[in-house]
Design a protein around this motif. Structure first.
Motif, PDB file in Angstrom:
ATOM      1  N   UNK A  48       9.185  10.749  -3.008  1.00 35.52           N
ATOM      2  CA  UNK A  48       8.381  11.488  -2.229  1.00 35.52           C
ATOM      3  C   UNK A  48       6.921  11.010  -2.150  1.00 35.52           C
ATOM      4  N   UNK A  49       6.278  11.419  -1.134  1.00 34.18           N
ATOM      5  CA  UNK A  49       4.879  11.026  -0.792  1.00 34.18           C
ATOM      6  C   UNK A  49       3.872  11.434  -1.960  1.00 34.18           C
ATOM      7  N   UNK A  50       2.973  10.868  -2.227  1.00 32.44           N
ATOM      8  CA  UNK A  50       2.055  11.516  -3.357  1.00 32.44           C
ATOM      9  C   UNK A  50       1.530  12.871  -2.706  1.00 32.44           C
TER      10      UNK A  50
ATOM     11  N   UNK B 171       3.119   6.251  -7.512  1.00 31.47           N
ATOM     12  CA  UNK B 171       3.772   5.500  -8.411  1.00 31.47           C
ATOM     13  C   UNK B 171       3.988   5.963  -9.774  1.00 31.47           C
ATOM     14  N   UNK B 172       4.349   7.440 -10.043  1.00 32.11           N
ATOM     15  CA  UNK B 172       4.400   8.351 -11.026  1.00 32.11           C
ATOM     16  C   UNK B 172       5.580   9.002 -10.998  1.00 32.11           C
ATOM     17  N   UNK B 173       6.009   9.463 -12.251  1.00 29.86           N
ATOM     18  CA  UNK B 173       7.298  10.231 -12.558  1.00 29.86           C
ATOM     19  C   UNK B 173       7.006  11.824 -12.627  1.00 29.86           C
TER      20      UNK B 173
ATOM     21  N   UNK C 138       1.034  -1.230  -0.047  1.00 27.99           N
ATOM     22  CA  UNK C 138      -0.146  -0.095   0.042  1.00 27.99           C
ATOM     23  C   UNK C 138       0.923   1.362  -0.039  1.00 27.99           C
ATOM     24  N   UNK C 139       2.024   1.211   0.738  1.00 26.33           N
ATOM     25  CA  UNK C 139       2.840   2.515   0.865  1.00 26.33           C
ATOM     26  C   UNK C 139       3.506   2.910  -0.310  1.00 26.33           C
ATOM     27  N   UNK C 140       4.038   1.534  -1.049  1.00 27.69           N
ATOM     28  CA  UNK C 140       4.719   1.698  -2.243  1.00 27.69           C
ATOM     29  C   UNK C 140       3.969   2.530  -3.367  1.00 27.69           C
ATOM     30  N   UNK C 141       2.797   2.187  -3.206  1.00 28.22           N
ATOM     31  CA  UNK C 141       1.828   2.728  -4.182  1.00 28.22           C
ATOM     32  C   UNK C 141       1.284   4.136  -4.172  1.00 28.22           C
ATOM     33  N   UNK C 142       1.803   4.570  -2.676  1.00 27.38           N
ATOM     34  CA  UNK C 142       1.747   6.323  -2.387  1.00 27.38           C
ATOM     35  C   UNK C 142       3.063   7.099  -2.609  1.00 27.38           C
ATOM     36  N   UNK C 143       4.062   6.359  -3.224  1.00 25.04           N
ATOM     37  CA  UNK C 143       5.363   6.859  -3.633  1.00 25.04           C
ATOM     38  C   UNK C 143       5.451   7.336  -4.910  1.00 25.04           C
ATOM     39  N   UNK C 144       5.761   8.736  -5.153  1.00 32.83           N
ATOM     40  CA  UNK C 144       6.014   9.257  -6.554  1.00 32.83           C
ATOM     41  C   UNK C 144       7.585   9.602  -6.771  1.00 32.83           C
TER      42      UNK C 144
END
Length: 493
Positions: free
Chosen positions: A150-152, A176-178, A113-119
């Motif tokens: 960074x956090x989304x 999960x974006x750049x 879940x946390x990995x999906x919240x990282x950009x």
């Protein structure tokens, strides 16, 4: 149930249950301290004080580095909305054997879940070496080795370098974006830039300041740069790169001299053939202030621009910028201007040859003319004497007329006339020979005068080449072919 409530329930249900086993092997004082701080962390977390709970759990981990404690730290980070820290903590313990199956399952699900919240944010600055901060916290320095995590959500990215004003930009990053952000930093108003002069005897070399292009040598002006530490580098194909570090204070003036040396290994690919055609004699050659000595054969030099200097005895130094092209024979046919002494010697030689040549020709003409007249006069006298001799000799032989053989007196007179005619004939012949000798001498003197005149130096020897392609003389020379293999004709123009 909210994420914080579920994490709290998990901490209460699992961590307290696991804590006695986790601290069992620790020394009694450490175990008591760790257990006390661990309980305090749970209490603060249940009270909603995430920061206090995190501090207690970190202190517990410092006393007792245990996967169970790190697992709890990761869950608190997740509850605080700090996915980057949560992922770092949970990634270290997700496979730990000391976690129960329920804890392992919770660690894995929270980690996912946390990995999906990282950009991911890529940051570039001009110049490099700027300090990067995210939401007021310094995190890195450019150039970055990898994008920042960074956090989304919304963040303020800042950049600052020595001598430059602090710049900020706000960006929104999805999970999960750049994303990317770039800064063109400007000098701070209170900072006075430094001035750096870069010198090199190698022309057309790329000047790099802190890895960024600053022009080509020779630079027309000094570089205005921020105060601080800088790296200056010179690069050009066919040469070994050269660099130098320099530190300049605010408003200071610096001077850097970088000279490149030819890289023989790269000349096969980055080199060009260069040849000279000098009619005046042996030329002492210098290329880019590098003295190469007397020129004797074509050279292999790095392609591109060069400054050539030639020195030949009796002539003024010759300098010219040339651009060598790869794969082509490059022939330089210089026009050399004589020194005043050389020109004076040339003019003196030219005048002497002209004077004595014309004198010789004139004297030869006079001698030849007089001799031809002498030959003509001698020939006339010889003819008259020959006739008299033939007539008198015939009378003597016939014994008739005045030369009757019966009269001794007449015979003596006839013989005297014969001898006189013979003497005059011999004299005329000798004079004729002298005349012919005189003609030969005259012709020889004329020929000598012509030779002296023609062997003098040309009055146009030092004339500058005529402007224009149609009147420009061409010259050719044998040069080494590409890669020094074979020969080629090089045309100088």
């Amino acid at each position: 149930m909210s994420p914080r409530t579920s994490v709290a329930a998990l901490l209460s249900a699992l961590c307290l249950f696991a804590s006695p086993a986790a601290f069992a092997d620790e020394p009694q004082p450490n175990k008591a301290e760790a257990a006390r701080r661990f309980d305090r962390g749970l209490q603060l977390f249940n009270e909603g004080d995430n920061a206090g709970a995190l501090a207690e759990f970190k202190q517990t981990y410092a006393i007792m580095p245990n996967p169970i404690v790190l697992y709890n730290i990761g869950l608190v980070y997740a509850a605080m909305g700090r996915p980057v820290d949560a992922v770092d903590a949970l990634s270290a313990v997700v496979g730990a054997a000391s976690l129960s199956p329920e804890q392992h399952e919770r660690a894995q699900s929270t980690l996912t879940d946390q990995q999906a919240r990282i950009g991911r944010v890529s940051v570039t600055t001009v110049p490099d070496g700027a300090r990067i901060d995210i939401d007021g916290v310094e995190v890195a320095k450019t150039p970055l080795a990898a994008p920042l995590r960074v956090a989304e959500g919304s963040h303020v990215i800042g950049a600052v370098a020595e001598g430059y004003a602090h710049a900020h930009k706000e960006i929104v990053v999805a999970g999960n974006a750049d994303a990317s952000v770039s800064f063109e930093l400007v000098l701070g108003q209170s900072k006075v830039p430094a001035n750096l002069t870069v010198r090199s005897r190698t022309s057309d070399a790329d000047v790099l300041l802190d890895g960024k292009s600053a022009g080509k040598t020779p630079l027309a002006t000094s570089l205005s740069i921020p105060s601080g530490h800088h790296t200056v580098e010179l690069r050009r194909p066919g040469y070994t790169p050269s660099k130098q570090d320099v530190d300049l204070g605010e408003g200071a003036t610096g001077d850097v001299t970088l000279d490149l040396s030819v890289d023989p290994k790269s000349l096969a690919q980055d080199g060009a053939d260069f040849a000279l055609s000098v009619r005046e004699g042996s030329a002492d050659l210098t290329v880019d202030d590098d003295h190469l000595g007397l020129y004797s054969q074509p050279l292999r030099l790095p392609k591109g621009a060069h400054h050539v200097r030639l020195q030949v005895a009796g002539y003024l130094p010759f300098e010219q910028d040339v651009t060598l092209e790869a794969g082509k024979p490059n022939l330089l046919t210089p026009f050399l201007s004589p020194t005043p002494e050389t020109r004076q010697a040339h003019d003196s030689n030219m005048r002497a040859h002209r004077t004595w040549g014309f004198i010789g020709i004139g004297a030869g003409v006079v001698i030849t003319g007089v001799s031809v007249g002498w030959v003509a006069a001698s020939a006339s006298k010889k003819s008259t004497a020959q006739k008299d001799f033939d007539t008198n000799e015939a009378l003597v032989k016939a014994g008739t007329g005045d030369c009757d053989s019966k009269s001794d007196t007449f015979m003596d007179s006839c013989n005297e006339r014969v001898n006189d005619a013979a003497s005059r004939l011999d004299s005329a012949k000798n004079n004729e020979v002298v005349g012919f000798v005189g003609v030969g001498v005259g012709v020889a003197v004329i020929a000598t005068g012509v030779v002296v005149l023609l062997t003098g130096e040309s009055s146009h020897r030092f004339d500058a080449p005529t402007q224009g392609a149609a009147s420009k003389p061409s010259s050719w020379a044998l040069l080494a072919g590409p890669g020094q293999y074979g020969l080629a004709l090089g045309h100088g123009f």
